[in-house]
Each structure stands twice: as structure tokens, then as C-alpha cells.
Design an enzyme around this catalytic site. Structure first.
Site, PDB file in Angstrom:
ATOM      1  CE  LYS A 196      -2.114  -1.273   3.747  1.00 20.07           C
ATOM      2  NZ  LYS A 196      -3.038  -1.481   4.875  1.00 20.07           N
ATOM      3  CB  THR A 231      -5.523   8.930   5.972  1.00 17.46           C
ATOM      4  OG1 THR A 231      -4.679   9.366   7.037  1.00 17.46           O
ATOM      5  CG2 THR A 231      -5.399   9.878   4.802  1.00 17.46           C
ATOM      6  N   GLY A 233      -8.127   4.744   9.357  1.00 18.15           N
ATOM      7  CA  GLY A 233      -8.951   3.586   8.998  1.00 18.15           C
ATOM      8  C   GLY A 233      -8.920   3.202   7.527  1.00 18.15           C
ATOM      9  CB  THR A 234      -7.134   4.447   4.471  1.00 14.62           C
ATOM     10  OG1 THR A 234      -5.918   4.586   5.183  1.00 14.62           O
ATOM     11  CG2 THR A 234      -7.741   5.790   4.213  1.00 14.62           C
ATOM     12  N   GLY A 235      -6.637   1.659   5.885  1.00 16.97           N
ATOM     13  CA  GLY A 235      -6.110   0.306   5.714  1.00 16.97           C
ATOM     14  C   GLY A 235      -7.178  -0.749   6.010  1.00 16.97           C
ATOM     15  CB  CYS A 236      -9.586  -1.172   8.842  1.00 13.45           C
ATOM     16  SG  CYS A 236      -8.413  -0.796  10.147  1.00 13.45           S
TER      17      CYS A 236
END
Ligand SMILES: Nc1ncnc2c1ncn2[C@@H]1O[C@H](COP(=O)(O)OP(=O)(O)OP(=O)(O)O)[C@@H](O)[C@H]1O
Ligand SMILES: Cc1ncc(CO)c(N)n1
Length: 300
Positions: A196, A231, A233-236
Site C-alpha cells: 500500500k 486517513t 482507517g483507510t487500511g482496514c
């Protein structure tokens, strides 16, 4: 009148993650995302965090047997089409999840190797050789691993923060991911790594790139960098979207190509939320809804 029956039953997606009281990341982001994509969400909560847009104020990791009980309850009765794994919090919980994955063998496993929140606060007490062994077990059981660049550096023991040039920084991260998916690497079962790009500099066109690195090849997906602090929580959010889309039959590439533009909209939508004033959450809901906010995104 007969009850309404959906044309196809929804994908059953199990989120194994920590609770974020602020609602932006963790279990809360997972369930919102699974719902947004038409899936049926279930949870095995690994930890409870007191968290808001300022940072993480407290973490309570649940006992491993309580995590196992949730996994077994859901797996035995409801059934699981895909699993998305986020914050695990401790080495015993990591092993409990690995034990269940080995026994239950769910068809699609997305592992987001969460270590640190976007605020910089640590989300796991796992460290040293015990943590390395637990990560190795989990990596070998995952179909897709979605590290951000600092997590990729931690998993591979490489230094990935020294390159300022966007292309060279991305190339170094992709090279590290190749080591994970290599035949003798820790990601087993022909698994794939999604590198990512959120922690890398934007390119000359102002875009960020995510790269799927699999045993058979690589696919880069580029999207505009959104100029926002929202941004959290973008990964979850991305991992859960990929899990629900894969459970519906898409390849990882098809899932990423569908999820990435949606994530851009979720990031753009976040500034109009007026939720907190530091690391604001992405917005998983409909975009035709706004509250009046000032120029800094605070409720007017
Ligand atoms: N400012 C941004 N604009 C557009 N896309 C972004 C931005 N920041 C992150 N992304 C995208 O969000 C996704 C998650 O990437 P990132 O590297 O931020 O993960 P993460 O650090 O695990 O997320 P989290 O903030 O939840 O910890 C990737 O698809 C990345 O390209
Ligand atoms: C509970 C939880 N999981 C994951 C993250 C990473 O975004 C977070 N901040 N909080």
C-alpha cells in the site's frame, strides 16, 4: 405475501480485529465497509481500544480463549466465505487466530498486519522472536497480506524509509514484498502481498500507487492522492472491501480495481463529516449526505 429473497445470498465476511471507539478504524470500519459492499458482516473482537481522532488512549487485549470462542461460534454455525484480519494485539491472540485458521481453513483470508495506528500509537504488545514466529505462522495462512510500508519494513527487516524519489521508494517496497511471496518466503499457499502506497510520496502527477505482488506477477493500481488528514482507517477499509469483493468471486486484481476508486470517494467524503479535528476517519456511507462544516472540517 412471500418474504423477499435476495437474488444471491450475501457474502459472509468475518472481521477479526480490535474495536475503535471512535468508529473510524478496526471492527467498526470493517462492518461499515462489508455492509457498504452488500456483504453480511460477523466479528471476532480481539481488543477494545479507547480511541478518537487525537490518538489511542487505552488498549485492552482480550484473552486468547475469548477470541477462539468467537471464531468457533461463527465458523461452526454461520459459515465464513472470507476473513479480514486486522489488529491482533498480543502473541497469544495471534496464535489463537492461526490455530483457528489451520483448523477451519476459510476459503479467503486477508491479513492486514496492523502494528501502529495512524496517530503513531502502538496497537500490539507483540515484539521480539515470539512476535516474529507468530507473524510467520499468520503469513503462511493468508491469501492476501496488506502491509503499509512501515509494516512491510518490520516484516522483512528492510529499511524502506530512506528513499525520497517516489518511483525508487515504491520499487524498494515491491522488492521487499517479492521476498515475502518467493517460493521459500513466508507467505504460503501461493499468496499475494498488496504493497500500500499511502506512506510513500505522491508521484509527479500527484498519485499514489498500490501494487499487488503475487507469485505469478505484479499489478499496479494508481489513484490520486487526496489532500486530507482524514486517513484514519483507510487500511482496514481497504482490506475489508477486498475481502467482501473476493468472497463475491472477484480476483484480487478485480477487487482492488473496484475498491480503489471507492476508497478515493471515501477519503474525499471524510472532510465533510465534521468528526473530530485530527486524524479523521474515512467515510463509508453514501456521499449525498453532508453536515455544514467550516473550512477546517469542524461542524459549523
Ligand atoms: N491521502 C491519500 N489519498 C489517497 N489514497 C490514500 C491516501 N492515504 C492512503 N491512501 C490509500 O489508502 C490505502 C491504505 O494505505 P495506507 O498505506 O495508508 O494503509 P494503512 O497505513 O494501513 O492505513 P491506516 O491509516 O488505516 O493505518 C491504500 O490504497 C493507499 O493508497
Ligand atoms: C482497532 C484499530 N485497528 C486498526 C487500526 C489501524 O488503523 C486502528 N487505529 N485501530
Amino acid at each position: 405475501m412471500s418474504p423477499v429473497t435476495p437474488l444471491r445470498p450475501p457474502a459472509r465476511v468475518l472481521a477479526v480485529a480490535g474495536s475503535d471507539s471512535g468508529g473510524g478504524a478496526g471492527i467498526q470500519a470493517d462492518l461499515a465497509t462489508i455492509g457498504a459492499w452488500g456483504g453480511y458482516g460477523m466479528t471476532a473482537v480481539t481488543a477494545v481500544t479507547a480511541q478518537n481522532t487525537q490518538g489511542v488512549q487505552a488498549v485492552h487485549v482480550l484473552p486468547a480463549d475469548v477470541v477462539t470462542a468467537q471464531l468457533e461460534a461463527v465458523g461452526a454455525d454461520i459459515g465464513v466465505d472470507a476473513v479480514t484480519i486486522g489488529m491482533l494485539g498480543s502473541v497469544p491472540v495471534m496464535h489463537a487466530v492461526a490455530d483457528w485458521l489451520e483448523a477451519a481453513r476459510p476459503p479467503r483470508v486477508v491479513l492486514d498486519p496492523v502494528m501502529v495506528a495512524s496517530s503513531g500509537d502502538r496497537l500490539t504488545d507483540a515484539a521480539g522472536e515470539d512476535a516474529e514466529a507468530a507473524w510467520a505462522r499468520l503469513l503462511s495462512l493468508a491469501d492476501l497480506v496488506t502491509p503499509n510500508v512501515p509494516e512491510l519494513a518490520a516484516l522483512t527487516g528492510r529499511t524502506l524509509d530512506e528513499e525520497d524519489d517516489p518511483a525508487r521508494a515504491l520499487a524498494a517496497a515491491v522488492a521487499a514484498a517479492r521476498g515475502l511471496v518467493a517460493a521459500d518466503g513466508p507467505v504460503g499457499r501461493g499468496g499475494t502481498v498488496l504493497v500500500k502506497g499511502g506512506h510513500l510520496p505522491a508521484d509527479a502527477e500527484g498519485c499514489l500507487t498500490d501494487v499487488l505482488v503475487g507469485p505469478q506477477g505484479e499489478t499496479a493500481v494508481t489513484a490520486p492522492r487526496v489532500g486530507t488528514r482524514a486517513t484514519h482507517g483507510t487500511g482496514c477499509t481497504l482490506s475489508s472491501a477486498l475481502a467482501v469483493l473476493a468472497a463475491g468471486g472477484r480476483s484480487w486484481e478485480e477487487a482492488l480495481r473496484a475498491a480503489r476508486p471507492w476508497l478515493t470517494r471515501a477519503l474525499r467524503g471524510a472532510d465533510g463529516l465534521g468528526v473530530g479535528d485530527r486524524s479523521r476517519p474515512t467515510w463509508h456511507g453514501p456521499l449525498d449526505w453532508r453536515v455544514p462544516t467550516d473550512d477546517d472540517g469542524r461542524r459549523a
